[in-house]
Design a protein around this motif. Structure first.
Motif, PDB file in Angstrom:
ATOM      1  N   GLU A 119       0.832  -1.203   0.000  1.00 57.09           N
ATOM      2  CA  GLU A 119       0.000   0.000   0.000  1.00 57.09           C
ATOM      3  C   GLU A 119       0.867   1.253   0.000  1.00 57.09           C
ATOM      4  O   GLU A 119       0.593   2.213  -0.724  1.00 57.09           O
ATOM      5  CB  GLU A 119      -0.937  -0.006   1.214  1.00 57.09           C
ATOM      6  CG  GLU A 119      -1.826   1.210   1.323  1.00 57.09           C
ATOM      7  CD  GLU A 119      -2.796   1.375   0.165  1.00 57.09           C
ATOM      8  OE1 GLU A 119      -3.323   2.491   0.003  1.00 57.09           O
ATOM      9  OE2 GLU A 119      -3.036   0.409  -0.587  1.00 57.09           O
ATOM     10  N   GLN A 123       0.828   4.005  -2.965  1.00 60.58           N
ATOM     11  CA  GLN A 123       0.531   5.409  -2.669  1.00 60.58           C
ATOM     12  C   GLN A 123       1.651   6.321  -3.158  1.00 60.58           C
ATOM     13  O   GLN A 123       1.390   7.413  -3.659  1.00 60.58           O
ATOM     14  CB  GLN A 123       0.270   5.614  -1.174  1.00 60.58           C
ATOM     15  CG  GLN A 123      -0.996   4.964  -0.671  1.00 60.58           C
ATOM     16  CD  GLN A 123      -2.251   5.510  -1.335  1.00 60.58           C
ATOM     17  OE1 GLN A 123      -2.283   6.614  -1.856  1.00 60.58           O
ATOM     18  NE2 GLN A 123      -3.298   4.711  -1.317  1.00 60.58           N
ATOM     19  N   ALA A 142       0.168   5.866   4.792  1.00 52.75           N
ATOM     20  CA  ALA A 142       0.625   4.486   4.578  1.00 52.75           C
ATOM     21  C   ALA A 142       1.999   4.271   5.203  1.00 52.75           C
ATOM     22  O   ALA A 142       2.247   3.253   5.863  1.00 52.75           O
ATOM     23  CB  ALA A 142       0.650   4.167   3.083  1.00 52.75           C
TER      24      ALA A 142
END
Length: 157
Positions: A119, A123, A142
């Motif tokens: 993640e 991002q 994140a």
């Protein structure tokens, strides 16, 4: 400032190595029956999680300092996400043949950290493309979410 960051990084690496050594030295029924493979997998996954987190951060810093272009960041992050997918599949195969509940829980926790690292990488890739403040905040969220999980799993907290 660079010296402070370098010293802090050295401290974290030293702590990580100590934690890995402590985990690998723990006596237990699974470790006694293990020929070292589970310990090696645990140590390698710990080192890989840590270095992946550092690599994502270094890529973000390079992008922020105009060293990397958007496409380079996206290529690096895509590669990381793909490698982590492969590692998660391999860990699940190991887990299928693992009888010790503590080892199974470690693999579950490791996969959860890998999901968070993916993640973070996604991002960063999105932010590199848009350069939008909202996407930067999502990357920061994140990044700050995964680090405490790594610290806890590796015993660095």
């Amino acid at each position: 400032m660079k010296c402070f960051i370098l010293n802090r990084l050295r401290c974290h690496v030293a702590l990580m190595l100590l934690a890995m050594g402590a985990v690998m030295a723990l006596p237990g029924s699974a470790q006694a029956a293990d020929d070292g493979r589970l310990s090696a997998i645990g140590g390698l996954s710990a080192a890989h999680m840590y270095t992946t987190y550092i690599a994502i951060g270094a890529t973000a810093d390079a992008f922020g300092n105009d060293v990397y272009e958007t496409e380079q960041v996206q290529d690096i992050m895509s590669g990381m996400v793909g490698m982590i997918d492969t590692l998660k599949k391999q860990l699940l195969l190991v887990q299928e043949n693992c009888e010790d509940k503590d080892d199974q829980r470690y693999i579950d926790d490791t996969i959860q950290v890998y999901n968070l690292l993916q993640e973070e990488a996604r991002q960063l890739s999105t932010f590199a493309e848009t350069r939008d403040i909202t996407d930067h905040r999502a990357y920061e969220k994140a990044r700050t979410t995964v680090w405490p999980r790594i610290e806890k799993l590796l015993g660095l907290d």
